[in-house]
Design a protein around this motif. Sequence first.
Motif, mmCIF file in Angstrom:
data_model
loop_
_atom_site.group_PDB
_atom_site.id
_atom_site.type_symbol
_atom_site.label_atom_id
_atom_site.label_comp_id
_atom_site.label_asym_id
_atom_site.label_seq_id
_atom_site.Cartn_x
_atom_site.Cartn_y
_atom_site.Cartn_z
ATOM 1 N N UNK A 53 -8.141 6.084 -2.054
ATOM 2 C CA UNK A 53 -7.337 6.542 -0.927
ATOM 3 C C UNK A 53 -8.000 7.651 -0.147
ATOM 4 N N UNK B 260 0.553 10.821 7.221
ATOM 5 C CA UNK B 260 -0.864 10.766 6.892
ATOM 6 C C UNK B 260 -1.489 12.096 7.273
ATOM 7 N N UNK C 111 -11.506 9.842 4.235
ATOM 8 C CA UNK C 111 -11.676 11.229 4.709
ATOM 9 C C UNK C 111 -13.122 11.698 4.597
ATOM 10 N N UNK D 168 0.859 -1.165 0.000
ATOM 11 C CA UNK D 168 0.000 0.000 0.000
ATOM 12 C C UNK D 168 0.897 1.217 0.000
ATOM 13 N N UNK D 169 0.876 1.942 -1.036
ATOM 14 C CA UNK D 169 1.687 3.154 -1.051
ATOM 15 C C UNK D 169 1.142 4.086 -2.108
ATOM 16 N N UNK D 170 1.433 5.356 -1.996
ATOM 17 C CA UNK D 170 0.880 6.281 -2.965
ATOM 18 C C UNK D 170 1.503 6.124 -4.348
ATOM 19 N N UNK D 171 2.710 5.580 -4.412
ATOM 20 C CA UNK D 171 3.373 5.508 -5.721
ATOM 21 C C UNK D 171 2.899 4.313 -6.535
ATOM 22 N N UNK E 204 -4.634 4.783 3.639
ATOM 23 C CA UNK E 204 -3.403 4.748 2.854
ATOM 24 C C UNK E 204 -2.539 5.956 3.197
ATOM 25 N N UNK E 205 -1.223 5.765 3.303
ATOM 26 C CA UNK E 205 -0.373 6.889 3.680
ATOM 27 C C UNK E 205 -0.372 7.981 2.606
ATOM 28 N N UNK E 206 -0.284 9.231 3.040
ATOM 29 C CA UNK E 206 -0.222 10.331 2.089
ATOM 30 C C UNK E 206 1.132 10.329 1.383
ATOM 31 N N UNK E 207 2.198 10.164 2.173
ATOM 32 C CA UNK E 207 3.516 9.947 1.573
ATOM 33 C C UNK E 207 4.158 8.782 2.312
ATOM 34 N N UNK E 208 5.149 8.175 1.688
ATOM 35 C CA UNK E 208 5.783 7.015 2.310
ATOM 36 C C UNK E 208 5.062 5.740 1.926
ATOM 37 N N UNK E 209 5.525 4.616 2.470
ATOM 38 C CA UNK E 209 4.919 3.346 2.092
ATOM 39 C C UNK E 209 4.613 2.493 3.316
#
Lengths: 269, 397
Positions: free
Chosen positions: A263, B11, A267, A6-9, B84-89
Amino acid sequence: MMQSIVSPKTSASIFSELANVIKTWPIWFLMGNQDIKLRYKRSIIGPFWISLTLAAWIAGISILYSQILKQPFLDYLVFLSCGLLAWNLISAVIGEGSVSVIDNAGHLRSAPIPISIFAARVIYRNIVVFLHNILVVVCVLIYAKVKLTLALLFLPVGLAMTCMILFFVISVTGPLCARFRDLQQIISNMMQVSFFLTPIIWQPGQMGGRTLITGANPFYHLIELIRAPLMGHLPAKQTLVAASLMLLGSLVVALIVWQYSRKRIIFWL
Amino acid sequence: MPFINVQNASFSYPIYNAKSRSLKNAVFAGRAGGRRETGPGSTELVHALNNISLNLKSGDRLGLIGHNGAGKSTLLRLMAGIAHPTTGTVEFEGRVVPLISRGLGINPELTGRQNIELPLRLFGASTAEVQEAHKTVPEFTELGEFLDLPVRTYSDGMRARLSFAICTALRGDILILDEWLGAGDAGFVRKASNRLKTMVEQSGIVILASHTTSILQQNCNKLAWMRKGEIIAVGDPKDVSEAYAAEMRRYGQAGASGKPNEGEEAAKIRQAYIDDQVRLMDEAWFAKDYASARKIAEMLYAKENAARASYRLGTIYYYGRGAEKNLAQALPYFRHTSLTDDPWSIYHQGLILADRNYPGRDEDVARNLLEIAMMRGIRDAAQPLKAMEDRKLAVAS
């Protein structure tokens, strides 16, 4: 053993949401069954209240409007009941679909499940309702002595197409209604107006030459996919083209919304 | 092998529907909560987690401790794949069982039995596991015929049993628990904690967030202290929880004179800490582990001036358990200012004042005290009262 990253990239493939819906079928199947069970839990005839409600509608409107619109009763009865059957499915799915994400906020906050489970739950539940309703329509068709034709074989195809379009549509409206809380009201207003703007209680021929109100009305085509085969003919070419375009369009928009909301959904709850 | 690998994960989340800044300021002011900043547009961003890195492998039992809003639950959700993380993994391998909200998937209109399947399915259970749960849940909950009645007819305790039994019927590689260990009614707690213990033992990785330091100390081999979305200390559970408790004490004292809201919050945490230690102390006492009881009592009395600890110290010196019997030393502990209304303390004061080995003996006061204790429901006071009466009669004759 499954592995998840799970990651943004590393974004998941765009069709992963569709695969997830199929994979998680035990969840939405179970939820849909519970919904039906609960809705009619303490009533004697149970889910056959669904059929009875439709029967009452058909009886009431057909007797009155065949007079007002000066239509032969039996023809009008068949047209109305097939149309109402389809409309009930469409309006229930869209109405329930727009609150499907908001209503299940608790689940989404505590378990790692795909959002579209709740769209699938709404579709499945309303297919069950549809199967109860179609009993009434079958009775009407027998009563009116409508001849069975090969066009009836198109019914499952038309129903499947309608359900797929509706699934993609509420996959879009569900998350968006959670983000923009006014949207739900807008949709519910729109559906009420659409009932009168769509040829359900009146026939398209009665509009004279003005075909734009039917041709440009997506609900007309969705209804025709179900109504036409029941009434013994295939849907018009125009309807098939429109439905295919709607299927494609709603799929693309749904894929975009899934990708965008996966994602962020947490929110919005 | 299951693992969780969190790398530089942050996050942040936007706040919607916030009409005025002042309202937001009221809600998010102060120490409780993450850092915030204005994001793009007019929405406000809350940085719930800031650059968290964690590496957990099989055998790790990680506890998370910290303020409300320090980011514990957010971190749990990140590790469970719910957010889910905003940045990072965040990478993980293995089946995650996140027990984050109690009563997930339970519908009050359905019967207990009908409710077994959905919560399990939401965690990805297979049909075989659901069938297995249909056997184990009735056994474990002991709900009997109630299992075939709608859950809305259940008492809170029965509900807690049911949802606990269902959610713990599943075996996972990674177990995530948010304030779960205190679940269940009194009669159920022991059974539940045993089950949870086996569950913790069977899971490769356990992550547990709690305010209760003793629970964390018992179940974890690593403790992380979170503040404002950051991990400020990781290490041995005992060291970290002591540091945390010390900070809470300082903070509680500062809070009392400072901002009222923070004081309240800190006081709550401090009280929870005291209650927790008192429980440990009393458990040790009734398990006849008097040395441990005394150690905790002395610590609590010295640091927190806790009334229960004072009472316990009194009994330690009065009965001579864990320390040499010393009535003169015991008496002041029963006279703690917060114990003036406590019948058992009154009773013990009476006993000491009536005791012939106590130099400051005062039978009249003792009789008064014992009578008060008697009236407050301490039946044990009847016997010494009678003994005093008999002695008085014997002297008179």
